[in-house]
Design a protein around this motif. Structure first.
Motif, PDB file in Angstrom:
ATOM      1  N   SER A  22     -38.402  81.671   9.005  1.00  0.00           N
ATOM      2  CA  SER A  22     -38.609  81.860   7.573  1.00  0.00           C
ATOM      3  C   SER A  22     -39.704  80.919   7.079  1.00  0.00           C
ATOM      4  CB  SER A  22     -37.306  81.591   6.805  1.00  0.00           C
ATOM      5  OG  SER A  22     -37.080  80.206   6.664  1.00  0.00           O
ATOM      6  N   VAL A  23     -40.398  81.354   6.025  1.00  0.00           N
ATOM      7  CA  VAL A  23     -41.511  80.567   5.518  1.00  0.00           C
ATOM      8  C   VAL A  23     -41.027  79.253   4.904  1.00  0.00           C
ATOM      9  CG1 VAL A  23     -43.520  80.604   4.010  1.00  0.00           C
ATOM     10  CG2 VAL A  23     -42.743  82.707   5.058  1.00  0.00           C
ATOM     11  N   VAL A  24     -39.860  79.270   4.264  1.00  0.00           N
ATOM     12  CA  VAL A  24     -39.311  78.035   3.689  1.00  0.00           C
ATOM     13  C   VAL A  24     -39.027  77.031   4.796  1.00  0.00           C
ATOM     14  CG1 VAL A  24     -37.371  77.043   2.423  1.00  0.00           C
ATOM     15  CG2 VAL A  24     -38.361  79.210   1.677  1.00  0.00           C
ATOM     16  N   ALA A  25     -38.403  77.504   5.886  1.00  0.00           N
ATOM     17  CA  ALA A  25     -38.123  76.613   7.009  1.00  0.00           C
ATOM     18  C   ALA A  25     -39.405  76.107   7.646  1.00  0.00           C
ATOM     19  CB  ALA A  25     -37.268  77.338   8.051  1.00  0.00           C
ATOM     20  N   LEU A  26     -40.378  76.994   7.796  1.00  0.00           N
ATOM     21  CA  LEU A  26     -41.668  76.591   8.357  1.00  0.00           C
ATOM     22  C   LEU A  26     -42.296  75.462   7.540  1.00  0.00           C
ATOM     23  CD1 LEU A  26     -44.226  76.965  10.127  1.00  0.00           C
ATOM     24  CD2 LEU A  26     -44.932  78.739   8.519  1.00  0.00           C
ATOM     25  N   THR A  27     -42.255  75.599   6.217  1.00  0.00           N
ATOM     26  CA  THR A  27     -42.820  74.566   5.353  1.00  0.00           C
ATOM     27  C   THR A  27     -42.071  73.247   5.532  1.00  0.00           C
ATOM     28  OG1 THR A  27     -43.381  76.278   3.740  1.00  0.00           O
ATOM     29  CG2 THR A  27     -43.434  74.001   2.974  1.00  0.00           C
ATOM     30  N   GLY A  28     -40.738  73.319   5.608  1.00  0.00           N
ATOM     31  CA  GLY A  28     -39.952  72.108   5.804  1.00  0.00           C
ATOM     32  C   GLY A  28     -40.261  71.421   7.117  1.00  0.00           C
TER      33      GLY A  28
END
Length: 309
Positions: free
Chosen positions: A179-185
């Motif tokens: 997921s993009v949110v996880a990638l950013t984190g």
């Protein structure tokens, strides 16, 4: 999701991101720039990864593409923002936000050669030229003093914008499965480590930190609201509206940054700076005119239908 809620989130996003520039500027009075950035992203990483773990199964990097995207975004997207913090020591938050609004114009240039489907047209070249004319109007370099503090600071901000653009393009190139949110984190972790390493190399020290309530609140705003809530809203709208509509937020962010900087930091607003911003927006319109025109026609058509009803 209701239309009113979508519009509300769309208007919330520039408030969250735009106020981040004055918050960074104010925070530099209390924390050295790279340590300030590292602290923000370490706290944001914990929040985003916790949110991702609670809401999706695809929050761990598993494939080679996932790890490549994490490193690319970590080094260039997150690590590169350290240059923004360094640059804001010597320029206003409004000017920094206006220079950052060049990112949608820089994207085709950086993507060329990295993304096979990206191609230049004469219109792209003209839009790019107009955008850089706008930046020149904002920076207004003095030929007799090209190493002056303001020019150096604004050049650092421009380099940060280019680095962030490269990080975004690399994520698109590697096509991660998480997921993009996880990638950013996850990207925030190596990015923060890079910031700490450069902080040590530049001689920044924890002894220079002034641990006041104001400093804590500024860090909390940047980590929780500008990064945590802001990125969550951004990615949600990205799925709902699509990239073109969401990227229009880039041109509301400087309006918020300039206004907040003027109200709370007594930062000046010059007519030439506003003209430069308008020229940057015109450059973006030239770049994406083929996409913007149908979108605006649809929007006006729906408005007329509702008015007639």
């Amino acid at each position: 999701m209701s239309r009113a809620r979508t519009i509300g989130l769309f208007l919330l996003l520039p408030l969250l991101f735009g106020a981040a520039f004055p918050a960074i500027k104010a925070g530099l009075d209390y924390v050295p720039p790279l340590l300030f950035a590292a602290g923000r992203y370490l706290l944001s990483a914990a929040l985003l990864l916790g949110f991702a773990a609670a809401t999706t199964d695809a929050w761990l990097p598993r494939t080679r593409s996932d790890w490549a995207a994490v490193l690319g975004a970590g080094v260039f997207f997150i690590g590169g923002t350290g240059l923004l913090y360094l640059g804001q020591q010597f320029t206003t938050s409004g000017v920094a936000a206006i220079i950052y609004s060049l990112i949608p114009i820089l994207t085709p240039v950086v993507a060329w050669g990295l993304l096979p489907h990206e191609r230049f047209s004469r219109r792209y070249v003209l839009g790019l030229f107009v955008g850089f004319v706008g930046v020149a109007l904002v920076i207004r370099p003095d030929p007799s003093n090209l190493l002056g503090e303001s020019v150096v600071g604004e050049s650092l901000v421009l380099t940060a914008a280019a680095s962030v653009t490269l990080g975004s393009v690399l994520v698109r190139r590697y096509r991660p499965t998480m997921s993009v949110v996880a990638l950013t984190g996850w990207a925030m972790l190596p990015g923060a480590l890079i910031l700490v390493a450069f902080s040590l190399a530049l001689g920044e020290s924890l002894a220079a930190v002034r641990p006041t309530v104001t400093a804590f609140l500024l860090l909390l705003y940047l980590a929780v609201f500008a990064s945590g809530v802001g990125f969550a809203v951004y990615f949600h709208l990205l799925e709902t509206l699509g990239p073109l509509q969401v990227n229009l937020v880039s041109y509301l962010i400087p309006v918020v940054a300039v206004t907040v900087g003027w109200l709370f930091l007594d930062e000046p607003i010059t007519a030439l700076t506003l003209v430069g911003f308008a020229v940057i927006v015109a450059g973006f319109a030239l770049l994406r005119g083929d996409d913007l025109a149908p979108m605006l026609r649809r929007g006006f058509g729906k408005f007329r239908e509702r008015s007639a009803a």
